[in-house]
Each structure stands twice: as structure tokens, then as C-alpha cells.
Design a protein around this motif. Structure first.
Motif, PDB file in Angstrom:
ATOM      1  N   ASN A  47      47.218  55.379  37.663  1.00 39.90           N
ATOM      2  CA  ASN A  47      46.887  54.994  36.293  1.00 39.90           C
ATOM      3  C   ASN A  47      47.214  53.501  36.065  1.00 39.90           C
ATOM      4  OD1 ASN A  47      45.750  57.653  35.547  1.00 39.90           O
ATOM      5  ND2 ASN A  47      47.952  58.498  35.711  1.00 39.90           N
ATOM      6  N   CYS A  48      46.965  52.543  36.867  1.00 35.79           N
ATOM      7  CA  CYS A  48      47.628  51.255  36.693  1.00 35.79           C
ATOM      8  C   CYS A  48      46.339  50.513  37.313  1.00 35.79           C
ATOM      9  CB  CYS A  48      48.743  51.256  37.906  1.00 35.79           C
ATOM     10  SG  CYS A  48      49.386  49.517  37.805  1.00 35.79           S
ATOM     11  N   GLU A  49      45.489  49.949  36.342  1.00 33.29           N
ATOM     12  CA  GLU A  49      44.342  49.052  36.780  1.00 33.29           C
ATOM     13  C   GLU A  49      44.826  47.770  36.635  1.00 33.29           C
ATOM     14  OE1 GLU A  49      40.963  50.032  34.389  1.00 33.29           O
ATOM     15  OE2 GLU A  49      39.910  48.552  35.352  1.00 33.29           O
ATOM     16  N   ILE A  50      44.334  46.864  37.629  1.00 31.41           N
ATOM     17  CA  ILE A  50      44.313  45.435  37.834  1.00 31.41           C
ATOM     18  C   ILE A  50      43.544  44.823  36.816  1.00 31.41           C
ATOM     19  CG2 ILE A  50      44.068  43.533  39.228  1.00 31.41           C
ATOM     20  CD1 ILE A  50      46.123  45.450  40.114  1.00 31.41           C
ATOM     21  N   THR A  51      43.954  43.788  36.144  1.00 32.04           N
ATOM     22  CA  THR A  51      43.213  42.812  35.151  1.00 32.04           C
ATOM     23  C   THR A  51      43.193  41.700  35.351  1.00 32.04           C
ATOM     24  OG1 THR A  51      44.944  42.917  33.744  1.00 32.04           O
ATOM     25  CG2 THR A  51      43.724  44.737  33.181  1.00 32.04           C
ATOM     26  N   GLY A  52      43.992  41.053  36.099  1.00 36.52           N
ATOM     27  CA  GLY A  52      43.863  39.706  36.723  1.00 36.52           C
ATOM     28  C   GLY A  52      44.914  39.552  37.819  1.00 36.52           C
ATOM     29  N   PHE A  53      44.761  38.308  38.415  1.00 39.11           N
ATOM     30  CA  PHE A  53      45.647  37.749  39.552  1.00 39.11           C
ATOM     31  C   PHE A  53      46.605  36.683  38.877  1.00 39.11           C
ATOM     32  CE2 PHE A  53      42.152  39.872  41.963  1.00 39.11           C
ATOM     33  CZ  PHE A  53      42.819  40.678  42.801  1.00 39.11           C
ATOM     34  N   VAL A 108      49.979  40.057  40.448  1.00 38.73           N
ATOM     35  CA  VAL A 108      48.832  40.725  39.354  1.00 38.73           C
ATOM     36  C   VAL A 108      48.997  41.089  38.296  1.00 38.73           C
ATOM     37  CG1 VAL A 108      47.928  41.567  41.665  1.00 38.73           C
ATOM     38  CG2 VAL A 108      49.148  43.158  40.262  1.00 38.73           C
ATOM     39  N   GLU A 109      48.062  40.990  37.072  1.00 39.20           N
ATOM     40  CA  GLU A 109      48.177  41.547  35.568  1.00 39.20           C
ATOM     41  C   GLU A 109      47.681  42.926  35.706  1.00 39.20           C
ATOM     42  OE1 GLU A 109      49.630  40.139  33.184  1.00 39.20           O
ATOM     43  OE2 GLU A 109      49.847  38.127  34.239  1.00 39.20           O
ATOM     44  N   THR A 110      48.501  43.954  35.068  1.00 39.48           N
ATOM     45  CA  THR A 110      47.841  45.205  35.345  1.00 39.48           C
ATOM     46  C   THR A 110      47.984  45.875  33.898  1.00 39.48           C
ATOM     47  OG1 THR A 110      49.704  46.603  35.635  1.00 39.48           O
ATOM     48  CG2 THR A 110      49.049  45.648  37.521  1.00 39.48           C
ATOM     49  N   THR A 111      47.289  47.079  33.874  1.00 40.74           N
ATOM     50  CA  THR A 111      47.556  47.798  32.414  1.00 40.74           C
ATOM     51  C   THR A 111      48.881  48.383  32.255  1.00 40.74           C
ATOM     52  OG1 THR A 111      46.584  49.713  33.730  1.00 40.74           O
ATOM     53  CG2 THR A 111      45.022  48.301  32.380  1.00 40.74           C
ATOM     54  N   ARG A 112      49.815  48.215  33.242  1.00 42.03           N
ATOM     55  CA  ARG A 112      51.331  48.538  33.018  1.00 42.03           C
ATOM     56  C   ARG A 112      52.172  47.318  33.294  1.00 42.03           C
ATOM     57  NH1 ARG A 112      51.712  54.389  36.120  1.00 42.03           N
ATOM     58  NH2 ARG A 112      54.124  54.046  35.282  1.00 42.03           N
ATOM     59  N   GLY A 113      51.611  46.045  32.974  1.00 45.27           N
ATOM     60  CA  GLY A 113      52.335  44.967  32.890  1.00 45.27           C
ATOM     61  C   GLY A 113      52.083  44.223  34.247  1.00 45.27           C
ATOM     62  N   PRO A 114      52.534  43.075  34.420  1.00 46.20           N
ATOM     63  CA  PRO A 114      52.592  42.209  35.457  1.00 46.20           C
ATOM     64  C   PRO A 114      53.643  42.731  36.566  1.00 46.20           C
ATOM     65  CG  PRO A 114      53.968  41.205  33.780  1.00 46.20           C
ATOM     66  CD  PRO A 114      53.590  42.251  33.141  1.00 46.20           C
ATOM     67  N   ALA A 153      37.050  49.631  47.971  1.00 46.69           N
ATOM     68  CA  ALA A 153      35.786  49.467  48.328  1.00 46.69           C
ATOM     69  C   ALA A 153      35.053  50.383  47.312  1.00 46.69           C
ATOM     70  CB  ALA A 153      35.337  50.089  49.716  1.00 46.69           C
ATOM     71  N   GLY A 154      33.531  49.780  46.875  1.00 49.40           N
ATOM     72  CA  GLY A 154      32.899  50.307  45.647  1.00 49.40           C
ATOM     73  C   GLY A 154      33.114  49.333  44.693  1.00 49.40           C
ATOM     74  N   ASN A 155      34.217  48.920  44.332  1.00 52.37           N
ATOM     75  CA  ASN A 155      34.414  47.975  43.392  1.00 52.37           C
ATOM     76  C   ASN A 155      35.000  46.619  43.946  1.00 52.37           C
ATOM     77  OD1 ASN A 155      34.072  48.893  40.565  1.00 52.37           O
ATOM     78  ND2 ASN A 155      35.231  50.732  41.556  1.00 52.37           N
ATOM     79  N   SER A 156      34.980  46.163  45.251  1.00 51.84           N
ATOM     80  CA  SER A 156      35.260  44.723  45.526  1.00 51.84           C
ATOM     81  C   SER A 156      34.721  43.788  44.854  1.00 51.84           C
ATOM     82  CB  SER A 156      34.766  44.899  47.070  1.00 51.84           C
ATOM     83  OG  SER A 156      35.171  45.640  47.664  1.00 51.84           O
ATOM     84  N   GLY A 157      33.343  43.843  44.388  1.00 53.66           N
ATOM     85  CA  GLY A 157      32.899  43.010  43.619  1.00 53.66           C
ATOM     86  C   GLY A 157      33.622  42.268  42.225  1.00 53.66           C
ATOM     87  N   PRO A 158      33.720  43.367  41.432  1.00 53.26           N
ATOM     88  CA  PRO A 158      34.320  43.064  40.228  1.00 53.26           C
ATOM     89  C   PRO A 158      35.988  42.636  40.391  1.00 53.26           C
ATOM     90  CG  PRO A 158      33.212  45.093  40.132  1.00 53.26           C
ATOM     91  CD  PRO A 158      33.034  44.868  41.534  1.00 53.26           C
ATOM     92  N   VAL A 159      36.798  43.343  41.304  1.00 56.08           N
ATOM     93  CA  VAL A 159      38.253  42.794  41.650  1.00 56.08           C
ATOM     94  C   VAL A 159      38.231  41.420  42.031  1.00 56.08           C
ATOM     95  CG1 VAL A 159      40.375  43.328  43.074  1.00 56.08           C
ATOM     96  CG2 VAL A 159      38.841  45.293  41.673  1.00 56.08           C
ATOM     97  N   ALA A 160      37.318  41.278  43.143  1.00 54.61           N
ATOM     98  CA  ALA A 160      37.212  39.974  43.675  1.00 54.61           C
ATOM     99  C   ALA A 160      37.037  38.732  42.693  1.00 54.61           C
ATOM    100  CB  ALA A 160      36.407  39.546  44.998  1.00 54.61           C
ATOM    101  N   ALA A 161      36.102  39.205  41.826  1.00 49.20           N
ATOM    102  CA  ALA A 161      35.772  38.259  40.576  1.00 49.20           C
ATOM    103  C   ALA A 161      37.083  38.028  39.686  1.00 49.20           C
ATOM    104  CB  ALA A 161      34.508  39.093  39.719  1.00 49.20           C
ATOM    105  N   LEU A 162      37.965  38.842  39.701  1.00 47.24           N
ATOM    106  CA  LEU A 162      39.052  38.458  38.872  1.00 47.24           C
ATOM    107  C   LEU A 162      39.769  37.247  39.676  1.00 47.24           C
ATOM    108  CD1 LEU A 162      40.714  41.975  38.244  1.00 47.24           C
ATOM    109  CD2 LEU A 162      39.339  40.500  36.599  1.00 47.24           C
ATOM    110  N   ALA A 163      39.587  37.082  40.804  1.00 43.87           N
ATOM    111  CA  ALA A 163      40.203  35.997  41.472  1.00 43.87           C
ATOM    112  C   ALA A 163      39.091  34.779  41.631  1.00 43.87           C
ATOM    113  CB  ALA A 163      40.746  36.491  42.919  1.00 43.87           C
ATOM    114  N   GLY A 164      37.856  34.938  41.180  1.00 45.03           N
ATOM    115  CA  GLY A 164      36.845  33.736  41.126  1.00 45.03           C
ATOM    116  C   GLY A 164      36.095  33.927  42.531  1.00 45.03           C
ATOM    117  N   ILE A 165      35.988  34.907  43.089  1.00 44.99           N
ATOM    118  CA  ILE A 165      35.440  35.016  44.428  1.00 44.99           C
ATOM    119  C   ILE A 165      34.317  35.764  44.319  1.00 44.99           C
ATOM    120  CG2 ILE A 165      35.806  35.937  46.826  1.00 44.99           C
ATOM    121  CD1 ILE A 165      38.899  35.133  46.486  1.00 44.99           C
TER     122      ILE A 165
END
Lengths: 421, 81
Positions: free
Chosen positions: A208-214, A224-230, A241-253
Motif C-alpha cells: 500500500n505504498c505508491e510512488i508519486t515521484g522521483f 522517491v516520493e510515495t503515498t507514505r512519505g519520501p 511491468a504493465g505500468n512501466s510507462g506511467p512510472v518512467a514518466a515520473l522521471a521524464g522518460i
């Protein structure tokens, strides 16, 4: 009586006297620390096995696996559980065979029964050209010391008596190619087994800890920034895998990956009727029987981008029609469940295990529709990359740079058009 | 199944259509090779609204631009390319 965490027949017997209340929980539920040496984003089989091999092979135990939901709740629990290594391309079959070797010892190594069942994985050939392709594939495998056995029509009929071998069969069977070391495993147990083994070695599994940014400093990832703090980190491995696009996008890739839906379904359980994995790559139909008795069926992805995790009926209809044409007895069974995963369709059909353009940030993804079978090998190779910064020898062909250099590993030969794969 | 409102044929089942690529993945002839490579081989892969090129393959064979949500599958607009 003390808490017991090692599984054995003796411990089970001991527990018989006390209602089996002496068992320890399989893994802890720790709060995230301020920082870790290595952070792994994604608590699927691949992420958890990466953590396990970081700890067991490289001695790096200050590691956390961050999972936005619950472990094994994504593609690890949404596949058809088939394990095999019989690809045509040497880079692929050598890598997947390394994984198959790890499957063979997995239950013992993890002290967790993953129910790996090497019942054979057989491709059907439906034409002369299919048989030529299967013979070429078998030769390629045997050149690298991987088991492959070309079967005649009569041998296939003996192996699976329920196949439609009549003269009017919709999909005539000319023969097959089997890998007897291939088979199936219980997918949830793989996630749980790696989680428990990694936790025992000191890895924190944080659900239950989702990444929101790097967070980056001077072009280098620092956490990383997460829903449970940095959370700070020396190195960060994306393994979603499956969500590589949205997670990499958080790093601008942006990546050579497109998400699609792949669905599978299972019938009501019946007595044993199919004791090997049947696959047809001309049809893209996959049939096996689970240990519980259900017939597990899989087919093609829905061929457009989607994160819906639910498939569309035409694909189910096509897969069911093919399966029934191959094994007519299946027409008497009722479908009880269907499910879908989001596949990371890479642009050559092969995985990506690679450093990313941000220092300290790595990617394990692009597994298309074939990630489950790679679980132990993927984790082992990714652990090598995260621990040393250098790719594992067998994973060297799977770098992100191959798309620019032209050294793609394209088993289907269709290029950057995942919907054609 | 998606219901795609073809401007020529009206609402038709998705099985008549084929997805091709996102609009930003169309390689322009004037592009230098490095830009063409980036356009062809990387995708935003959004978990959100996306503009896509579809082909009414088993219908009027028109190329269509479909604006579609990749999680809910909602379609906002369909227009001829």
C-alpha cells in the motif's frame, strides 16, 4: 512453544498438538525507513525475486520493495502460469533457460512449495511450414544444450489423446515440439515464497505504498516520493511491468513500451484430462490443466493500448473457439472465471533490463505476455545490475540501447507495432 | 467491446477496426533519422486520454483519429484522419 518460521513436516507434526497456532507470520509489515541502499518499485514476482537475490547473492539487505497494492496482485497473479524456455532466438532461450534452472530448485531454495510441475510444454504444428519452423527452433535450442524434442503426429496423439486428430479437424495436427522440462507453477506461491525468503534476509516489504515521484540531485536519483512519505535511496529499480510507462514518466522518460490487456480464463475443475501444456503459436492458444483441475486457457492480447485490467469478449470467444476445435471435449465445460493483466508490450517483443538515462535509476520491464516464466532469472539478473551497475552476462542483450543500435531481439519480426505481435 | 462511431458508417463494433499507433508516433518524411527513431520507438504510453490512429479495416477503410481513455475505454471523439 516458540514461534516457528521454517516449513517442514516435523514442524507440521509439532503443530498438530497445538492446533497449528505456532506459526510465525510469513513476512513482516514494517513502516518505511528514511532511506535504503536499494529501493525496488513493484512487489510482483520479479521485484520480490530481485530483492531476494540482492540479499542472498550480493549480501545487500538494506533493501525495500514498494508495492502500491498487495504483493503479487498484478500480473504475477494474472497469467496462465506456464514456464518454459523454448524460444528461437539464442539471447532469449539462453536467458529463459537460466530462469528454468532456477525454477527447478526454487521450492527447496525458498523453503516454500511453489508447485513447479515440469509436465512438458508442447507446441503444435498445423502445417508443413509449422513443422519446418518447429524443427528449426528445436535445432536452435539443442545447439545451446536446451532440451527440445520434435514429435510426430502419432506421438502427439499418444501424449494428448483428447486432441481432435480426425480427418475433418478444424486445425489439423502434423506434429509438435515439446520441452519436457517446461510446465506450470502456482503463481501466487512464487510471490509469497520470494517475499518470505527476502523478508527473512532483512528486506522490508512495504505494501500500500505508491510512488508519486522521483527526487534527483544533479541528474542522479536520490529517492522517491510515495503515498507514505519520501524515502531516500542509493539506487532505484523500477520493476512494474504493465505500468512501466506511467512510472518512467515520473522521471521524464519515454520508453519503447505500450500497455495492452491480456486475458485468460479457467473452466470448472474436472478430473485430470490434459497432463501437458498445449500451445499453438499459429493460433495463439494456450491450454493447460491446473492442479485444482480447472482448464486454464489463454490467447492473444487485446490489440490496442489499455490499462483497464479487463478484457473484451471477442478475444475470449476466439480463444475458446480455438481451444474447443483442438480439444473438442472442452466444449462440455463451463467457464468459471476470466481475468486480465496489463502487459508491457516492448517494441521488439523482448524484455528490457537496463540502466536508464537518469543516474542510479534502472528498469526491468517490457516483458510482453511472457514475464511469469522469467521470474527467477529476471530477479537474478536485475539484482546483478542493481548491485554492481553492470548487466548480468545473459541480460546484456536486453539493454535499452538496442533500439537505437538496431540490435533488437525480435522473435516475431514485426518491429515497433505491438498489436501485430 | 468498444463502440466506435465511424463518421462514414455510424456506430460499429470495435472488431471491425484495427488500432495502428498513437498520433505522436507518426513519422514525418522530413524528419532526421534520430527524430524518426525517437518517434517510432518511444511512446508516452499514457494511463489517461490518448489520441490514436485507427483503421476501419473491415468497413469503409477510413483512417480515423480516436480520442480514447486507456483506463475506462471511454471514447470522446472520432474523426476522419
Amino acid at each position: 512453544m516458540g514461534r516457528v518460521s521454517r516449513y517442514s513436516a516435523l514442524a507440521l507434526l509439532r503443530g498438530a498438538l497445538t492446533g497449528q497456532r505456532h506459526w510465525d507470520r510469513a513476512w513482516r509489515d514494517p513502516a518505511p525507513r528514511k532511506s535504503y541502499d536499494v529501493l525496488i518499485i513493484g512487489g510482483g514476482g520479479h521485484g520480490l525475486s530481485t530483492a531476494y537475490y540482492l540479499a542472498s547473492v550480493h549480501g545487500i539487505t538494506n533493501v525495500a520493495v514498494l508495492e502500491k497494492g498487495w504483493i503479487g496482485g498484478g500480473n504475477t497473479g494474472r497469467n496462465t502460469t506456464i514456464v518454459r524456455s523454448n524460444y528461437r532466438q539464442p539471447a532469449l532461450h539462453n536467458f529463459f533457460d537460466f530462469a528454468l534452472g532456477l525454477w527447478e530448485g526454487m521450492s527447496d531454495e525458498l523453503n516454500f512449495n511453489v508447485m513447479f510441475s515440469p509436465r512438458g510444454a508442447m507446441f503444435l504444428g498445423h502445417s508443413d511450414s509449422d513443422m519446418t519452423a518447429l524443427a528449426q527452433r528445436g535445432d536452435a535450442l539443442r545447439c545451446d544444450g536446451i532440451d527440445a524434442e520434435l514429435l510426430t503426429r502419432a506421438q502427439v496423439a499418444a501424449l494428448v489423446p483428447l486432441l481432435d486428430m480426425s480427418p475433418s479437424a478444424r486445425f489439423p495436427v502434423h506434429g509438435g515440439l515439446t520441452q519436457r522440462r517446461g510446465g506450470t507453477a502456482r503463481h501466487d506461491a512464487v510471490a509469497w515464497g520470494y517475499a518470505r525468503a527476502a523478508d527473512t534476509l532483512g528486506v522490508d516489504i512495504i505494501q500500500n505504498c505508491e510512488i508519486t515521484g522521483f527526487t534527483t540531485t544533479g541528474g542522479r536519483v536520490t529517492g522517491v516520493e510515495t503515498t507514505r512519505g519520501p524515502i531516500g535511496a542509493g539506487r532505484v529499480g523500477i520493476c512494474v511491468a504493465g505500468n512501466s510507462g506511467p512510472v518512467a514518466a515520473l522521471a521524464g522518460i519515454e520508453l519503447p513500451i505500450e500497455a495492452q490487456t491480456l486475458q485468460a480464463f479457467v473452466t470448472e475443475p474436472v478430473k485430470p484430462m490434459i497432463d501437458t501444456v498445449i500451445m499453438s503459436q499459429s493460433l495463439h492458444c494456450y491450454i493447460s490443466q491446473s492442479d485444482k483441475g480447472g482448464i486454464v486457457l489463454g490467447g492473444d492480447p487485446d490489440q490496442f493500448p489499455s490499462y483497464a485490467q479487463r478484457g473484451l469478449p471477442p478475444r475470449l470467444e476466439k480463444t475458446a473457439a480455438e481451444a474447443i476445435a483442438l480439444v473438442p471435449a472442452l466444449s462440455r465445460l463451463r467457464m468459471v472465471r476470466c481475468w486480465s493483466g496489463t502487459t508491457d508490450m516492448s517494441f521488439d517483443g523482448s524484455p528490457i533490463i537496463s540502466a536508464l538515462p537518469v543516474d542510479g535509476l534502472y528498469l526491468n520491464g517490457g516483458w510482453c505476455y511472457g514475464g511469469f516464466k522469467a521470474t527467477p532469472g529476471s530477479g537474478y539478473a536485475y539484482a546483478t545490475l542493481l548491485a554492481t551497475g553492470e548487466p548480468h552476462a545473459l541480460a546484456r542483450p536486453f539493454g535499452l540501447d538496442r533500439f537505437a543500435s538496431g540490435a533488437t531481439i525480435d522473435e516475431a519480426g514485426v518491429g515497433p507495432m505491438p498489436q501485430l505481435r | 467491446m468498444l463502440l466506435i462511431d465511424c463518421p462514414h458508417c455510424g456506430p460499429r463494433a470495435q472488431s471491425e477496426f484495427a488500432y495502428d499507433r498513437t498520433l505522436d508516433a507518426i513519422v514525418q518524411l522530413a524528419m532526421v533519422p534520430s527524430d524518426a527513431m525517437t518517434t517510432l520507438y518511444t511512446r508516452a504510453n499514457p494511463r489517461d486520454w490518448s489520441d490514436e490512429l485507427w483503421h476501419h479495416r473491415s468497413g469503409c477503410r477510413t483512417w480515423l483519429v480516436v480520442r480514447r481513455q486507456t483506463v475506462t475505454h471511454a471514447i470522446e471523439s472520432v474523426r476522419a484522419c
